[in-house]
Structure formats: structure tokens, C-alpha cells
Scaffold this active site. Structure first.
Site, PDB file in Angstrom:
ATOM      1  N   SER A   1       3.452   1.035   1.715  1.00 18.62           N
ATOM      2  CA  SER A   1       2.000   1.001   1.929  1.00 18.62           C
ATOM      3  C   SER A   1       1.619   0.821   3.389  1.00 18.62           C
ATOM      4  CB  SER A   1       1.373  -0.117   1.087  1.00 18.62           C
ATOM      5  OG  SER A   1       1.607   0.095  -0.283  1.00 18.62           O
TER       6      SER A   1
ATOM      7  N   HIS B   1      -1.083  -3.833   4.988  1.00 15.22           N
ATOM      8  CA  HIS B   1      -2.080  -2.770   4.897  1.00 15.22           C
ATOM      9  C   HIS B   1      -2.926  -2.709   6.168  1.00 15.22           C
ATOM     10  CE1 HIS B   1      -2.227  -2.113   0.259  1.00 15.22           C
ATOM     11  NE2 HIS B   1      -0.988  -2.205   0.718  1.00 15.22           N
TER      12      HIS B   1
END
Length: 202
Positions: free
Chosen positions: A126, A177
Site C-alpha cells: 500500500s 499510506h
């Protein structure tokens, strides 16, 4: 730009780096499904583990990018790569794409190490994928010649949703993230600000 119309063979031919990354993460996921104690040991050895990094296990800043904990984790990251990575492999080149992908992932994992406790463990692509969106964000803001208005709107919409979901979902590595996004934006500014390239879709 984000609509895939290629068949399987054409996709592999046009986007070999994206294909290799996807194949590697799927292959590793399948291997670690096999109930062999040694595989579980290898998984724990290559996962992002802050205490391990503190003890000099630097590879844990890289290897978690390829590892996933479950099918849906793998599925969503793989779909994201299929949809959003090919355009950057073409706009950049294979070497720069790799630098940005892994640079963003490593920056995300470094941020995780700095901001999370030593007991924190994580895996997943991610952070690197958010890095790709960081590059797209740079393009939307500063290289409009590389992305049209419709695709800019897609990028902003998905990015906003992704950031919101980062804070709403449980078991999400928020630091990875956000700092993956920042890392991709910064690397995009380095490699694209003055690079004489044009979008292959224009």
C-alpha cells in the site's frame, strides 16, 4: 489511461515491470499459504517488524512491499497495480518507475519505523501504491501536459477516498499510506518537473 483493454500477453509485453511485481507478490502469497513451518518462519523474517529494523535487519524496509496477509489484501493491491501502475511505467521508464515504486515503499516503511512502536509489524504494497498516486498528484498540479482533466478527476477522487478510508478502516498502516503518498509526490517532483516527456495517451 486507467482503462485496461490489453489482453494478457499484450499487458505483459507493454508493462513487464508491473507484471513482474504482480507475479512476485502473488507467488509469495501462494507459497506462504502452504502450511510448512519453515515458510511461516520466512514470512516473519521478511515482514516489517520495527524491533527487527532497530536490530539492524534493514531488509525489512523492502521485503514487506511484496508480502500480504490475506486474499483481499492481496486482491485490492493487485487490482490497484493493474489499473494505475501501467500508465506510469510508460510515462516514466522502467528504471524510474522502479525507483519511484520502491523509493515510496521504503520511505513509507521508514516512516512506520519512526512513528510506530517497536512491536509494530506490517506487510503490504500500500505504501508503494500510494506513492504512485503521489506521482499522479504531482502531475495533476504541475504537469498537466501528462494527464487530462478527466483522468485528473479520477486521480483526485480515488485519492480522497483512499485517504478517508485510511483513517476509517482498522488494521491500516496510516503512516505508510500517508508517507508513501508524500514520498511519491517528492520523487515525482524530482523526476518529472523538468523531464521532457509527453503522455502517450495524448
Amino acid at each position: 489511461m486507467f482503462v485496461r483493454t490489453e489482453n494478457f500477453r499484450t499487458f505483459i509485453h507493454l508493462y513487464p515491470i508491473v507484471t513482474a511485481i504482480i507475479a512476485l507478490q502473488i507467488g509469495l502469497w501462494l507459497i506462504f499459504l502452504i502450511p510448512v513451518p519453515a515458510f511461516s518462519l520466512f514470512f516473519s523474517l521478511f515482514a516489517g517488524f520495527n524491533a527487527g529494523i532497530a536490530n539492524g535487519e534493514w531488509w525489512r524496509l523492502i521485503t514487506p512491499i511484496f508480502l500480504h496477509t490475506g486474499f483481499y489484501h492481496l486482491f485490492f493491491n493487485t487490482v490497484s497495480l493493474i489499473l494505475f501502475a501501467p500508465a506510469l511505467e510508460r510515462i516514466l521508464n522502467r528504471v524510474l518507475f522502479l525507483i519511484i515504486y520502491f523509493g515510496s515503499g521504503i520511505f513509507a516503511n521508514l516512516a512506520t519505523y519512526w512513528l510506530e512502536p517497536l512491536a509494530f509489524t506490517h506487510v503490504g504494497a500500500s505504501g508503494a501504491i500510494f506513492g504512485l498516486f503521489g506521482v499522479y498528484l504531482f502531475m495533476v498540479l504541475f504537469r498537466k501536459d501528462l494527464i487530462d482533466a478527466a483522468n485528473s478527476q479520477v486521480v483526485i477522487t480515488i485519492l480522497v477516498i483512499g485517504v478517508i478510508m485510511t483513517f476509517l478502516n482498522t488494521n491500516i498502516n496510516i503512516a505508510a499510506h500517508l508517507f508513501g503518498l508524500i514520498g511519491g509526490f517528492l520523487l515525482g517532483s524530482i523526476f518529472l518537473r523538468s523531464r521532457k516527456t509527453r503522455s502517450p495517451w495524448r
